[in-house]
Design a protein around this motif. Structure first.
Motif, PDB file in Angstrom:
ATOM      1  N   VAL A 177      28.918  20.653   2.138  1.00  0.00           N
ATOM      2  CA  VAL A 177      28.097  21.257   1.093  1.00  0.00           C
ATOM      3  C   VAL A 177      26.862  20.384   0.885  1.00  0.00           C
ATOM      4  CG1 VAL A 177      27.979  22.060  -1.283  1.00  0.00           C
ATOM      5  CG2 VAL A 177      30.136  22.214  -0.021  1.00  0.00           C
ATOM      6  N   SER A 178      25.678  20.973   0.997  1.00  0.00           N
ATOM      7  CA  SER A 178      24.425  20.241   0.839  1.00  0.00           C
ATOM      8  C   SER A 178      23.911  20.357  -0.597  1.00  0.00           C
ATOM      9  CB  SER A 178      23.369  20.811   1.792  1.00  0.00           C
ATOM     10  OG  SER A 178      23.865  20.905   3.107  1.00  0.00           O
ATOM     11  N   LYS A 179      23.009  19.466  -0.947  1.00  0.00           N
ATOM     12  CA  LYS A 179      22.376  19.553  -2.260  1.00  0.00           C
ATOM     13  C   LYS A 179      21.557  20.841  -2.308  1.00  0.00           C
ATOM     14  CE  LYS A 179      20.774  15.793  -4.070  1.00  0.00           C
ATOM     15  NZ  LYS A 179      21.685  15.668  -5.259  1.00  0.00           N
ATOM     16  N   ARG A 180      21.653  21.541  -3.439  1.00  0.00           N
ATOM     17  CA  ARG A 180      20.970  22.822  -3.585  1.00  0.00           C
ATOM     18  C   ARG A 180      19.821  22.683  -4.569  1.00  0.00           C
ATOM     19  NH1 ARG A 180      23.485  27.333  -6.937  1.00  0.00           N
ATOM     20  NH2 ARG A 180      21.982  29.039  -6.812  1.00  0.00           N
ATOM     21  N   VAL A 181      18.720  23.342  -4.240  1.00  0.00           N
ATOM     22  CA  VAL A 181      17.573  23.386  -5.140  1.00  0.00           C
ATOM     23  C   VAL A 181      17.158  24.834  -5.325  1.00  0.00           C
ATOM     24  CG1 VAL A 181      16.707  21.097  -4.518  1.00  0.00           C
ATOM     25  CG2 VAL A 181      15.982  23.082  -3.191  1.00  0.00           C
ATOM     26  N   ILE A 182      16.351  25.075  -6.334  1.00  0.00           N
ATOM     27  CA  ILE A 182      15.829  26.426  -6.564  1.00  0.00           C
ATOM     28  C   ILE A 182      14.313  26.378  -6.557  1.00  0.00           C
ATOM     29  CG2 ILE A 182      17.867  27.152  -7.861  1.00  0.00           C
ATOM     30  CD1 ILE A 182      16.224  26.826 -10.428  1.00  0.00           C
ATOM     31  N   PRO A 183      13.653  27.508  -6.338  1.00  0.00           N
ATOM     32  CA  PRO A 183      12.185  27.521  -6.301  1.00  0.00           C
ATOM     33  C   PRO A 183      11.586  26.906  -7.562  1.00  0.00           C
ATOM     34  CG  PRO A 183      13.071  29.625  -5.564  1.00  0.00           C
ATOM     35  CD  PRO A 183      14.225  28.845  -6.081  1.00  0.00           C
ATOM     36  N   GLY A 184      10.561  26.101  -7.361  1.00  0.00           N
ATOM     37  CA  GLY A 184       9.875  25.479  -8.488  1.00  0.00           C
ATOM     38  C   GLY A 184      10.258  24.039  -8.727  1.00  0.00           C
ATOM     39  N   MET A 185      11.363  23.581  -8.115  1.00  0.00           N
ATOM     40  CA  MET A 185      11.751  22.179  -8.284  1.00  0.00           C
ATOM     41  C   MET A 185      10.831  21.300  -7.433  1.00  0.00           C
ATOM     42  SD  MET A 185      15.949  22.375  -8.432  1.00  0.00           S
ATOM     43  CE  MET A 185      16.132  20.603  -8.580  1.00  0.00           C
ATOM     44  N   LYS A 186      10.227  20.324  -8.060  1.00  0.00           N
ATOM     45  CA  LYS A 186       9.275  19.447  -7.378  1.00  0.00           C
ATOM     46  C   LYS A 186       9.960  18.700  -6.241  1.00  0.00           C
ATOM     47  CE  LYS A 186       5.618  16.112  -8.410  1.00  0.00           C
ATOM     48  NZ  LYS A 186       4.973  15.292  -9.473  1.00  0.00           N
ATOM     49  N   HIS A 187       9.321  18.702  -5.094  1.00  0.00           N
ATOM     50  CA  HIS A 187       9.806  18.051  -3.880  1.00  0.00           C
ATOM     51  C   HIS A 187      11.020  18.771  -3.287  1.00  0.00           C
ATOM     52  CE1 HIS A 187       7.034  14.998  -5.092  1.00  0.00           C
ATOM     53  NE2 HIS A 187       7.807  14.517  -6.054  1.00  0.00           N
ATOM     54  N   GLY A 188      11.227  20.008  -3.666  1.00  0.00           N
ATOM     55  CA  GLY A 188      12.359  20.764  -3.126  1.00  0.00           C
ATOM     56  C   GLY A 188      11.961  21.789  -2.074  1.00  0.00           C
ATOM     57  N   LEU A 189      10.737  21.714  -1.555  1.00  0.00           N
ATOM     58  CA  LEU A 189      10.227  22.709  -0.604  1.00  0.00           C
ATOM     59  C   LEU A 189      11.051  22.715   0.688  1.00  0.00           C
ATOM     60  CD1 LEU A 189       7.896  24.752  -0.097  1.00  0.00           C
ATOM     61  CD2 LEU A 189       6.643  22.858   0.997  1.00  0.00           C
ATOM     62  N   HIS A 190      11.453  23.892   1.128  1.00  0.00           N
ATOM     63  CA  HIS A 190      12.233  24.012   2.360  1.00  0.00           C
ATOM     64  C   HIS A 190      12.098  25.423   2.908  1.00  0.00           C
ATOM     65  CE1 HIS A 190      14.911  25.443  -0.847  1.00  0.00           C
ATOM     66  NE2 HIS A 190      15.498  26.208   0.075  1.00  0.00           N
TER      67      HIS A 190
END
Length: 585
Positions: free
Chosen positions: A414-427
């Motif tokens: 399980v990887s760390k999850r981010v959502i749109p708008g989180m700084k430095h979370g671009l993928h």
């Protein structure tokens, strides 16, 4: 006085059969009785025989009854279709309008009551169902006033005059039957209930309430029997909590919209039945490869194709486990009661987010639409777990030209999850195979690494899942182990003491987690039994086949029913006795 009875109302669909059963059962529920109801209805809006069978008792019951004590008939077809269920001394109350007749040889007592005529005299023939409720109340020794709060709840929007007219119809029916029967029937008076307040709800409402309590705020869905009540419940409730429901153009759109909402961080679900789930399969694969949480409810019904839209079946099991193309981790949960449906709906969202996988909550029509008495729900048990997502987390700054490792290979998969708008979370996010940053990659080494990562996610789930198998083990060495899934639990439990009286030592295991399969839990039960019997509503024995695939069971006997009706306790009892006798010749 008696501790329980079975009551059924029947007639043509569209003439108030459902409301008759609803008013009758809600009033008794408010007196503190336990109830279990099952509706038989046609897959059309109006016309066709329909009935509502309700079991009323002073103790907890979770099964439809074998026989029938009281039959309320709005047409002759109701008598012709249902009379065989009547117990000796049973009563039929029929509308005088159609000249009710009992079949030759019937031992039931027939009372002809002018439902329609009385209702018309009071203002409208539409109130004939209320007259029928009153006649039933008289037979049970109940006063009309116990129905007042229910009538007020249903008709108050139409004004006090309408409420009073309906109460007058109930009282008129009660008085007419009281005079007509004049003590000529047996004892149908129930012992007084405990008066405690309990919920009385269908499985779909419990799932919808569980989704709401579990943090769901968006539901895209397309109406389909028997799932539509989930959507209808949330249409009313979600806006009160800042959420919304969207009726989509089809199930494909519903599933992909749910994926999009979950990707954005909003807990979302969709619900359907077999035909709709078939359309969702590609999208479920998208959820799997993008590792986006997704919760889907499958309310099983008779198939294939349109099949039997309003009838009982448990034939989607293989489709839900193996239906997607390619290989992805997914979870298939199977509640066995209305109460479990509530708590499992909450847990489905937690599992979906913790493991970042699609979770399918599978029910059947009897559980989805069958109405049961439920003890007050414990909202202190509701916990929100979002796994490796923290929307307030400060992510480390990215090097120039790099992206956040959304699909980083980790020890638990399980990887760390981010959502749109989180700084430095671009993928990147794509449905093709990708590397740790989400960029498309066809490298064999990367493919193996990402597949291994995804497939290892669920290795610990069975051990963490609350009761993957409900165990009723009375014997260390049992003659028989009965296994079931979904709504058959209550029926099987009712059969156990009957088999014990027959000299059969029997244990019961009910599967609540279908995938990943709880093989070790079931193997320990199998090892204690001479014979394994699987009870399921399908023609191919899907649960029995899962058992053979995942355990070291030597032989499995199947009790199958696929005529569109749920099991009766007597059917399982008879088949188990036959199998026991055969095995001991």
């Amino acid at each position: 006085m008696i501790k329980q009875l079975s009551w059924k109302v029947g007639g043509q669909q569209g003439e108030g059969i459902e409301s008759t059963g609803e008013i009758f059962s809600m009033a008794l529920n408010r007196q503190g009785y336990y109830l279990y109801g099952y509706r038989h209805f046609s897959s059309r809006i109006k016309g066709g025989h329909t009935n509502n069978k309700i079991r009323v008792s002073t103790f907890q019951t979770n099964s439809i009854s074998d026989d029938l004590d009281i039959l309320v008939a709005f047409d002759q077809e109701t008598i012709d279709v249902n009379h065989h269920e009547l117990s000796a001394g049973g009563v039929v109350i029929g509308d005088s309008k159609f000249g009710p007749k009992l079949p030759e040889g019937s031992q039931a007592k027939l009372f002809s009551v002018p439902f329609t005529e009385i209702a018309t005299e009071l203002g409208t023939s539409l109130m004939k169902n209320m007259v029928a409720v009153g006649a039933s109340a008289s037979l049970l020794g109940l006063q009309s006033d116990i129905f007042k709060s229910v009538v007020e709840q249903i008709f108050s929007k139409k004004g006090e005059a309408v409420v009073l007219k309906n109460m007058d119809a109930i009282e008129a029916g009660r008085k007419y039957f009281e005079k007509e029967s004049a003590g000529s029937v047996g004892d149908f008076q129930l012992e007084k209930a405990d008066g405690n307040h309990r919920l009385f709800m269908i499985g779909n409402d419990a799932i919808a309430l569980g989704a709401l309590a579990g943090g769901a705020r968006f539901m895209p869905a397309y109406p389909i029997t028997p799932a539509s009540e989930i959507m209808e419940y949330l249409i009313k409730k979600l806006p009160e909590y800042g959420g919304t429901v969207i009726q989509t153009e089809d199930e494909i759109a519903a599933c992909t919209m749910a994926i999009g909402a979950n990707y954005a961080g909003v807990r979302s679900l969709t619900a359907s039945a077999g035909p709709g789930l078939s359309l969702m399969m590609e999208a479920i694969g998208l959820s799997g490869i993008t590792e986006t949480p997704l919760v889907i409810v499958d309310t099983q019904r008779g198939g294939p194709s349109t099949g039997l839209p309003t009838k009982q079946e448990q034939s989607d099991i293989f489709a839900m486990i193996y239906g997607t193309h390619g290989e992805i981790p997914k979870v298939v949960m199977a509640p066995s009661s209305v109460e479990e449906a509530f708590y499992d709906a909450v847990e489905a969202f937690n599992i979906a987010e913790e493991y970042q996988v699609p979770v399918i909550l599978i029910t059947d029509l009897a559980l989805s639409l069958g109405k049961q008495t439920v003890d007050p729900l414990d909202f202190n048990r509701v916990k929100i777990r979002r796994g490796k997502l923290d929307i307030n987390e400060e992510l480390p700054e990215l090097d120039k030209g790099t992206y956040f490792k959304r699909y980083e290979v980790t020890e638990d998969g399980v990887s760390k999850r981010v959502i749109p708008g989180m700084k430095h979370g671009l993928h990147h996010v794509t449905g093709v195979e990708h590397n740790e940053q989400g960029k498309p990659s066809e490298s064999p080494e990367n493919r193996k690494a990402q597949m291994d990562k995804r497939m290892k996610k669920l290795e610990s789930l069975v051990d963490r899942f609350p009761e993957p198998v409900l165990k009723n083990e009375q014997h260390e060495e049992a003659d028989m182990l009965i296994i079931g899934v979904n709504s058959t639990k209550g029926t099987i439990e009712e059969v156990l003491p009957r088999l014990e009286e027959d000299g059969v030592k029997v244990n019961h295991g009910h599967i609540r987690l279908l995938h990943p399969f709880p093989a070790e839990e079931l193997q320990s039960m199998i090892n204690k039994a001479k014979k394994v019997v699987v009870v399921e509503n399908n023609a191919t024995g899907q649960i029995a086949q899962l058992l053979k695939m995942n355990t070291n069971v030597e032989k499995v006997e199947s009790i199958l029913k696929y005529d569109g009706n749920p099991f009766l306790p007597s059917e399982i009892h008879h088949e188990c006795k036959e199998l026991f006798a055969y095995g001991n010749l």
